[in-house]
Design a protein around this motif. Structure first.
Motif, PDB file in Angstrom:
ATOM      1  N   ARG A 198       0.833  -1.207   0.000  1.00 62.86           N
ATOM      2  CA  ARG A 198       0.000   0.000   0.000  1.00 62.86           C
ATOM      3  C   ARG A 198       0.866   1.255   0.000  1.00 62.86           C
ATOM      4  NH1 ARG A 198      -3.510   0.603   5.154  1.00 62.86           N
ATOM      5  NH2 ARG A 198      -1.420   1.110   5.937  1.00 62.86           N
ATOM      6  N   ASP A 199       1.917   1.287   0.813  1.00 61.29           N
ATOM      7  CA  ASP A 199       2.789   2.451   0.859  1.00 61.29           C
ATOM      8  C   ASP A 199       3.527   2.642  -0.458  1.00 61.29           C
ATOM      9  OD1 ASP A 199       1.946   2.819   3.393  1.00 61.29           O
ATOM     10  OD2 ASP A 199       3.720   1.964   4.368  1.00 61.29           O
ATOM     11  N   GLY A 200       3.875   1.523  -1.109  1.00 56.39           N
ATOM     12  CA  GLY A 200       4.556   1.633  -2.385  1.00 56.39           C
ATOM     13  C   GLY A 200       3.688   2.291  -3.433  1.00 56.39           C
ATOM     14  N   HIS A 201       2.425   1.909  -3.481  1.00 58.90           N
ATOM     15  CA  HIS A 201       1.496   2.565  -4.412  1.00 58.90           C
ATOM     16  C   HIS A 201       1.376   4.047  -4.096  1.00 58.90           C
ATOM     17  CE1 HIS A 201       0.210  -0.828  -6.773  1.00 58.90           C
ATOM     18  NE2 HIS A 201      -0.060  -1.552  -5.676  1.00 58.90           N
ATOM     19  N   GLY A 202       1.349   4.394  -2.787  1.00 56.29           N
ATOM     20  CA  GLY A 202       1.241   5.808  -2.416  1.00 56.29           C
ATOM     21  C   GLY A 202       2.456   6.602  -2.842  1.00 56.29           C
ATOM     22  N   VAL A 203       3.649   6.021  -2.670  1.00 58.60           N
ATOM     23  CA  VAL A 203       4.869   6.721  -3.055  1.00 58.60           C
ATOM     24  C   VAL A 203       4.929   6.916  -4.561  1.00 58.60           C
ATOM     25  CG1 VAL A 203       7.383   6.523  -3.154  1.00 58.60           C
ATOM     26  CG2 VAL A 203       6.163   5.953  -1.045  1.00 58.60           C
ATOM     27  N   ARG A 204       4.600   5.863  -5.325  1.00 63.11           N
ATOM     28  CA  ARG A 204       4.613   5.987  -6.782  1.00 63.11           C
ATOM     29  C   ARG A 204       3.574   6.989  -7.265  1.00 63.11           C
ATOM     30  NH1 ARG A 204       5.509   0.308  -6.476  1.00 63.11           N
ATOM     31  NH2 ARG A 204       3.273  -0.097  -6.739  1.00 63.11           N
ATOM     32  N   GLY A 205       2.407   6.980  -6.608  1.00 59.10           N
ATOM     33  CA  GLY A 205       1.384   7.956  -6.987  1.00 59.10           C
ATOM     34  C   GLY A 205       1.821   9.380  -6.704  1.00 59.10           C
ATOM     35  N   SER A 206       2.471   9.594  -5.557  1.00 63.90           N
ATOM     36  CA  SER A 206       2.956  10.934  -5.228  1.00 63.90           C
ATOM     37  C   SER A 206       4.038  11.373  -6.202  1.00 63.90           C
ATOM     38  CB  SER A 206       3.499  10.948  -3.791  1.00 63.90           C
ATOM     39  OG  SER A 206       2.490  10.602  -2.864  1.00 63.90           O
ATOM     40  N   THR A 207       4.911  10.439  -6.588  1.00 68.38           N
ATOM     41  CA  THR A 207       5.965  10.777  -7.552  1.00 68.38           C
ATOM     42  C   THR A 207       5.383  11.181  -8.897  1.00 68.38           C
ATOM     43  OG1 THR A 207       7.458   9.228  -6.448  1.00 68.38           O
ATOM     44  CG2 THR A 207       8.052   9.939  -8.673  1.00 68.38           C
ATOM     45  N   ARG A 208       4.378  10.421  -9.367  1.00 67.18           N
ATOM     46  CA  ARG A 208       3.746  10.766 -10.645  1.00 67.18           C
ATOM     47  C   ARG A 208       3.063  12.131 -10.565  1.00 67.18           C
ATOM     48  NH1 ARG A 208       2.332   5.152 -10.712  1.00 67.18           N
ATOM     49  NH2 ARG A 208       0.296   5.673  -9.798  1.00 67.18           N
ATOM     50  N   THR A 209       2.409  12.385  -9.448  1.00 65.90           N
ATOM     51  CA  THR A 209       1.747  13.687  -9.285  1.00 65.90           C
ATOM     52  C   THR A 209       2.761  14.820  -9.291  1.00 65.90           C
ATOM     53  OG1 THR A 209       0.002  12.634  -7.981  1.00 65.90           O
ATOM     54  CG2 THR A 209       0.216  15.026  -7.819  1.00 65.90           C
ATOM     55  N   PHE A 210       3.894  14.611  -8.618  1.00 69.22           N
ATOM     56  CA  PHE A 210       4.935  15.643  -8.584  1.00 69.22           C
ATOM     57  C   PHE A 210       5.434  15.969  -9.982  1.00 69.22           C
ATOM     58  CE2 PHE A 210       9.514  16.455  -8.736  1.00 69.22           C
ATOM     59  CZ  PHE A 210       9.571  17.671  -8.063  1.00 69.22           C
ATOM     60  N   LEU A 239       3.974  15.390 -12.775  1.00 68.83           N
ATOM     61  CA  LEU A 239       2.899  15.920 -13.607  1.00 68.83           C
ATOM     62  C   LEU A 239       2.801  17.433 -13.481  1.00 68.83           C
ATOM     63  CD1 LEU A 239       0.445  15.378 -15.460  1.00 68.83           C
ATOM     64  CD2 LEU A 239      -0.935  15.122 -13.376  1.00 68.83           C
ATOM     65  N   PHE A 240       2.959  17.918 -12.259  1.00 70.86           N
ATOM     66  CA  PHE A 240       2.842  19.362 -12.036  1.00 70.86           C
ATOM     67  C   PHE A 240       4.174  20.092 -12.234  1.00 70.86           C
ATOM     68  CE2 PHE A 240      -0.965  17.918  -9.832  1.00 70.86           C
ATOM     69  CZ  PHE A 240      -1.884  18.888 -10.189  1.00 70.86           C
ATOM     70  N   ALA A 241       5.269  19.499 -11.779  1.00 72.38           N
ATOM     71  CA  ALA A 241       6.560  20.179 -11.845  1.00 72.38           C
ATOM     72  C   ALA A 241       7.283  19.949 -13.154  1.00 72.38           C
ATOM     73  CB  ALA A 241       7.449  19.722 -10.685  1.00 72.38           C
ATOM     74  N   GLY A 242       6.941  18.861 -13.867  1.00 69.70           N
ATOM     75  CA  GLY A 242       7.647  18.545 -15.104  1.00 69.70           C
ATOM     76  C   GLY A 242       7.626  19.645 -16.143  1.00 69.70           C
ATOM     77  N   PRO A 243       6.457  20.192 -16.517  1.00 71.28           N
ATOM     78  CA  PRO A 243       6.443  21.271 -17.519  1.00 71.28           C
ATOM     79  C   PRO A 243       7.258  22.489 -17.094  1.00 71.28           C
ATOM     80  CG  PRO A 243       4.246  20.362 -17.220  1.00 71.28           C
ATOM     81  CD  PRO A 243       5.093  19.753 -16.149  1.00 71.28           C
ATOM     82  N   PHE A 244       7.170  22.840 -15.804  1.00 68.05           N
ATOM     83  CA  PHE A 244       7.947  23.994 -15.327  1.00 68.05           C
ATOM     84  C   PHE A 244       9.446  23.725 -15.424  1.00 68.05           C
ATOM     85  CE2 PHE A 244      10.275  25.820 -11.727  1.00 68.05           C
ATOM     86  CZ  PHE A 244      10.151  27.165 -12.031  1.00 68.05           C
ATOM     87  N   LEU A 245       9.876  22.539 -14.988  1.00 66.72           N
ATOM     88  CA  LEU A 245      11.292  22.203 -15.043  1.00 66.72           C
ATOM     89  C   LEU A 245      11.789  22.120 -16.476  1.00 66.72           C
ATOM     90  CD1 LEU A 245      11.464  19.501 -12.209  1.00 66.72           C
ATOM     91  CD2 LEU A 245      12.205  21.885 -12.108  1.00 66.72           C
ATOM     92  N   ALA A 246      10.952  21.598 -17.380  1.00 68.96           N
ATOM     93  CA  ALA A 246      11.339  21.541 -18.789  1.00 68.96           C
ATOM     94  C   ALA A 246      11.496  22.947 -19.370  1.00 68.96           C
ATOM     95  CB  ALA A 246      10.304  20.744 -19.578  1.00 68.96           C
ATOM     96  N   GLY A 247      10.563  23.834 -19.042  1.00 75.22           N
ATOM     97  CA  GLY A 247      10.680  25.216 -19.500  1.00 75.22           C
ATOM     98  C   GLY A 247      11.894  25.911 -18.910  1.00 75.22           C
TER      99      GLY A 247
END
Length: 322
Positions: free
Chosen positions: A25-37, A39-47
């Motif tokens: 359960r914790d592994g799914h939570g960590v992977r989900g949090s990483t994907r969310t991070f 998703l939001f920070a990726g475009p900014f970091l790429a720019g």
């Protein structure tokens, strides 16, 4: 089929999840949090990588070459471009122009913005109206404001607004922008910058004033402190320390980046050129000297970074208040 129960637990009760289930359960939570991070920070970091770090790296590459009218140079000159611009010449003169501009604009903006914030904070009627009135100029374009100042207010003819006011007192018209001795053009540059940025810093101070606990003033008045300068000096100003440091830092960086008003008010003039205007004419002018222009841009960036770090070191910006 029999149901096994844990000793001490009620019959039929379900045992708590074991370590394997919790890890899954914790592994799914960590992977989900990483994907969310990402998703939001990726475009900014790429720019940030594409539009900041890549151009900075390419500028450093160009600064090591003789690059005139080309962005693919072949003649390596090392640090000669840096030595050229740091010797006495137009670039060092532009740094002195910035220094004078900052010495005038930074203290004036700080004092006037704080004074406006105190006035707006103390009034009880139409506070939102006055906040809006002082903040609206920040939405105006620097280019538009510079043109209004140049063509209407300080245009140098008898019917300009500034010369009309002077005429009421019997003073002859002044060529505000064309007069070098005395340098009246500084009046035009400083006033347009003050009009454009006062409202923004007033809002910063106003937000900080609203966070000061009223109990501090009540306790001071109980102890005999008089409202006015005494409470401002010993309560208000110390409580605004963090905001004051941030305001001064932003003002210095903005002064380093001054371009629009100088470029539009004083085009093609050898005097009063801040660093960005000098670099513009060097890199994008007739010579298109990208080598010296890139070297000057990196030197300017290094100066801004050093000033920022020095100010943070002196004032302890970012540290918890003791």
């Amino acid at each position: 089929m029999t149901t096994t129960t844990t000793r001490g637990a009620r019959p039929g009760a379900t045992a708590p999840p074991g370590p394997a289930a919790k890890a899954t359960r914790d592994g799914h939570g960590v992977r989900g949090s990483t994907r969310t991070f990402w998703l939001f920070a990726g475009p900014f970091l790429a720019g940030l990588l594409l539009f900041v770090y890549v151009p900075v790296g390419w500028s450093f590459y160009l600064s090591l070459f003789q690059a005139q009218n080309t962005v693919s140079p072949t003649k390596f000159v090392g640090l000669d471009n840096y030595a050229d611009i740091l010797t006495e010449g137009p670039f060092t003169d532009s740094l002195w122009t910035f220094t004078l501009f900052a010495l005038i604009v930074v203290p004036l903006t700080y004092v006037l913005a704080l004074a406006l914030a105190l006035l707006v904070h103390r009034i009880r009627v139409a506070r939102a109206f006055f906040r809006s009135v002082f903040f609206i100029p920040t939405a105006c374009s620097y280019v538009v404001a510079s043109m209004v100042w140049k063509l209407s207010i300080f245009n140098g003819v008898r019917f300009g607004l500034a010369n009309t006011v002077l005429g009421w007192f019997g003073i002859e018209p002044i060529a505000w922008i064309g007069t070098v001795s005395p340098p009246w053009y500084w009046m035009v540059l400083v006033t347009v910058r003050l009009w454009l940025q006062l409202g923004f810093y007033m809002i910063l101070f106003l937000a900080a004033l609203q966070q000061i606990p009223k109990e501090l003033y009540e306790a001071a008045w109980t102890d005999g402190a008089r409202p006015g300068w005494q409470t401002f000096r010993h309560i208000t100003l110390p409580q605004l320390r963090t905001t004051s440091v941030a305001v001064v830092l932003l003002l210095l960086i903005a002064a380093y980046q001054a371009f629009d008003e100088f470029y539009n008010l004083l085009p093609n003039t050898p005097y009063a050129r801040p660093p960005l205007v000098y670099l513009y004419y060097t890199a994008l002018g007739q010579g298109q000297d990208f080598g010296h222009g890139s070297a000057g841009a990196l030197v300017l960036s290094a100066l801004i970074t050093m000033v920022t770090l020095l100010q943070g070191r002196i004032f302890g910006f970012g540290k918890a208040d003791s």
